[in-house]
Write an enzyme that holds these catalytic residues in place. Sequence first.
Site, PDB file in Angstrom:
ATOM      1  CE  LYS A   1      -3.970   0.073   2.282  1.00  0.00           C
ATOM      2  NZ  LYS A   1      -3.827  -1.205   2.945  1.00  0.00           N
TER       3      LYS A   1
ATOM      4  NE  ARG B   1      -6.414   4.226   3.997  1.00  0.00           N
ATOM      5  CZ  ARG B   1      -7.498   3.659   3.468  1.00  0.00           C
ATOM      6  NH1 ARG B   1      -7.482   2.384   3.147  1.00  0.00           N
ATOM      7  NH2 ARG B   1      -8.590   4.362   3.245  1.00  0.00           N
TER       8      ARG B   1
ATOM      9  N   GLY C   1      -7.858  -7.055   3.733  1.00  0.00           N
ATOM     10  CA  GLY C   1      -8.777  -7.154   4.854  1.00  0.00           C
ATOM     11  C   GLY C   1      -8.271  -7.939   6.041  1.00  0.00           C
TER      12      GLY C   1
ATOM     13  CG  MET D   1      -2.699  -7.313   8.872  1.00  0.00           C
ATOM     14  SD  MET D   1      -0.984  -6.925   8.466  1.00  0.00           S
ATOM     15  CE  MET D   1      -1.098  -6.515   6.726  1.00  0.00           C
TER      16      MET D   1
ATOM     17  NE  ARG E   1      -6.091  -4.525  -2.753  1.00  0.00           N
ATOM     18  CZ  ARG E   1      -6.608  -4.512  -1.535  1.00  0.00           C
ATOM     19  NH1 ARG E   1      -5.819  -4.376  -0.485  1.00  0.00           N
ATOM     20  NH2 ARG E   1      -7.901  -4.638  -1.331  1.00  0.00           N
TER      21      ARG E   1
ATOM     22  CG  HIS F   1     -14.088  -9.595   3.682  1.00  0.00           C
ATOM     23  ND1 HIS F   1     -14.620 -10.781   4.143  1.00  0.00           N
ATOM     24  CD2 HIS F   1     -12.768  -9.645   3.955  1.00  0.00           C
ATOM     25  CE1 HIS F   1     -13.645 -11.502   4.675  1.00  0.00           C
ATOM     26  NE2 HIS F   1     -12.523 -10.830   4.584  1.00  0.00           N
TER      27      HIS F   1
ATOM     28  CB  SER G   1       6.197 -45.356 -13.826  1.00  0.00           C
ATOM     29  OG  SER G   1       5.180 -44.476 -13.414  1.00  0.00           O
TER      30      SER G   1
ATOM     31  CB  CYS H   1       1.957 -43.054 -12.576  1.00  0.00           C
ATOM     32  SG  CYS H   1       2.475 -44.513 -11.658  1.00  0.00           S
TER      33      CYS H   1
ATOM     34  CE1 TYR I   1       5.160 -40.910 -16.980  1.00  0.00           C
ATOM     35  CE2 TYR I   1       7.189 -41.419 -18.147  1.00  0.00           C
ATOM     36  CZ  TYR I   1       6.125 -41.822 -17.360  1.00  0.00           C
ATOM     37  OH  TYR I   1       6.025 -43.131 -16.939  1.00  0.00           O
TER      38      TYR I   1
END
Length: 887
Positions: free
Chosen positions: A27, A97, A106, A108, A342, A458, A773, A841, A861
Amino acid sequence: MQMAASPLKWLYFFDEGVTDKKLLGGKGAGLCEMTALGLPIPPGFVITTSVCEEYYRNGQKLPDGLMGSVFTAMASLEQRTGKKFGDPANPLLVSVRSGAAVSMPGMMDTILNLGLNDAVAEGLAKLTGNRRFAYDTYRRFIQLFGKIVLGVDEEEFSKLLDGEKRRRNVTQDSELDADSMKRVADSYKDLLRRENRPLPQESAKQLELAVEAVFRSWNGKRAIEYRKQYRITQEQAKGTAVTVVSMVFGNMGNDSATGVLFTRDPTAGVRGLYGDYLTNAQGEDVVAGVRTPLAIAEMQKEMPEAYAGLEAVSQKLEIHYREPQDIEFTVERGKLYILQTRAAKMGPMGAVRAAVDMVHEGVITKRVALLRIPPEQLEQLLHPRVDPEHKEIPIAVGVPAAPGAASGKVVFDADTAVTWNKNGEKVILVREETKPEDVHGFFVAQGILTSRGGKTSHAAVVARGIGKPCIVGCSALSIYQQSRLAKVGGATINQGDTITIDGSSGAVYAGTVPLLQPELKDEVFELLTWADEVKKLGVWANADTPETAAKARKMGAEGIGLARTERMFNAEERLPLVVSMIMASTEEERRYYLEKLRPLQKQDFKRILNEMHDLPVIIRLLDPPLHEFLPRLEDMLEQVEKLERYGDEKQLMETKRMLDKARQLGEANPMLGHRGIRLGLTHPEIYEMQITAVMEATAELIKEGVNAKPKIMTPQVALHEEVKLIREQFERIRLLVETRENVKLDVKFGTMLETVRAALDADEIAKYAEFFSFGTNDLSQATFSFSREDAEAKFLPFYLEKGILADNPFETLDEKGVGKLIKMAVASGRTTRPDLEVGICGEHGGDPRSIYLCHRAGLNYVSASAFRIPVARLAAARIALLEKTET
């Protein structure tokens, strides 16, 4: 380029040119940067995050001398604004702030209108000629200060305000006149006195307490929970800064307003201004959802000059930051001020669409787009949606705030949501409006529904960020929190009743409505095409049927890394044959039933191989122990008891025979028992049937012109001697089928590595296996000596809570244990066979952080569930790009 500064300095004004986020928080850095861009920013200064660190090192005490520096800065702020802090004749009011280096919306605390007291409030009324504005502002300050600094329950303030509205017979705060606002302010002060926590009348004392309260909120419950959920580390953000900004007022009349907007639609990603605003209001009204706001487009009619200013500012900020922005603004008597910008918290589709569009617009590169979208966010696109063919009529319609649909039992508070979730219930969190304190309920709920608020409230912002369906501003819904019920029309919804919410349309339905799986849009596939251009790791699929194979291919799978043949054994028409094979008393009898199964298995293999033509398909031979195909022991015992009373003798004898066989096959620890390759060696006729079916299916497809690429894989290997024997069987059968069918078969032979012994024996196993695998589910269980079911049900949550483990090892690969085994086995296997192909896998194949480990370990892979293939493709691309950056 960010301008940094020495952390020895405690505070910086916005116009000093410092934009270091770690020092000033997001901020504060944003306000400094926007000031440098020449945007209309109220003057102010930032107390750095290093002071927050020192505050906690000092046992939660402000450093000596800090407030002296702050009051010196306030004197400078007085000169810049022409106002004086604490002076009733010309008062300077400020907001105090929070703001960390990583956005935590939201989580803090923030205090507005600081500097007001009885004398200043009256002076403000005279100065502005607007008594209502002055006391509306004063009552807001008392409520925020009382809640955040003095710790008084916010509900107590709400009761007093609601009482005044009832007394005046109005529904909105904005309908209360000046006298009402003064009565509310006085009642708030009385409340604080009754609580023995009176409001300080000295402005300097207010400021000192507020600065300390903001630092304290860094370690508040909701902030800690948020950092934990989003894995925000100490390295990323060590504390919060405190930003002190001179107040501008959106509640000075109908030529004043406050709002929040996005430079692109956060849900769909389309370019344009999207958001909400309220006239004659302050910022917390929009964010908290206490009034349902107007869409930002309405401002073009109501305040055209301010709207034009917002368009210009939005375009400038988006081009400057090269990503969609979330902008807070205030209009004071027609003049536009920007309070914050932001990076916008976009919904998953919004983020993808915005990134792809910005590439086409020439704002960012493909590389930036790929690194901007977290793979986990892409997974959120795969949420269910309401079946458009359903016939249900909504009981209410609100503002659609976060896409997706969900059904669950209604709960009216976050703590109940958590409790019910632990008991296995799926819940929908229903509130008038949500507050940051509710965040723990968001994470466990299927979706969120509020009766007030807009798309930037919010509830909406947090739900979009975590990918939960959300509806806000559902004004038809009257919620009675204490009674644990809601009313809509003539219907009552009690806690525990099931509802369905559609966050894409805003519709709320009673009961359960049919849901469909979503389809990915063109922008997603375009992004994934870019991912494929840079990734090094292949992305294959776990698929056991032609249908799942087709879905996997559509999702971009480059092969099948795991086709589980036991899933085919479980088909309804085959199970009797499988049971008969298991019950066979001789090998000859068992072969009889296996021969009946062979053509069925062959057809399975043909259909999957045909679906995946030109792409490899790894077929795993039978893995689970045979007793798993028989009915449960308890069920058979119950059946025997019933047959002894009422059944015929023949059926009783057969059931008893099956019961005896189940007992014979039963094992103390089936996971480590007679299964996988051990079963294939002691009953070679089973693997013989399966290998033959694969070879015959391949031969037939070749003759039909299909480029089938099967690979056969043995499970549960521990010793290279086991692999050697199955490889010999494999070669005999291949030669036999090649000779009989007069065709050359290119079928690869490999093995799973899912035991620690196999990983240690990898160099010897590689003499016989052409590919490995890693079955990471079983390998994780074996390495930890954890049974997944028992661990997750009994002690794993405790381990995670206490930090004994950083992650659930069945969701994210354990790098220090399982990861080391994988790296060692890969290196060892390739000393024997340099061209050894290696993949995984297990379920980890779709987890981004596990994919990063696989990339670094040199695997070829990963194989994942079909719906997680897009996630894996993006994750593989990101690690390739990040590795390139590091080198």
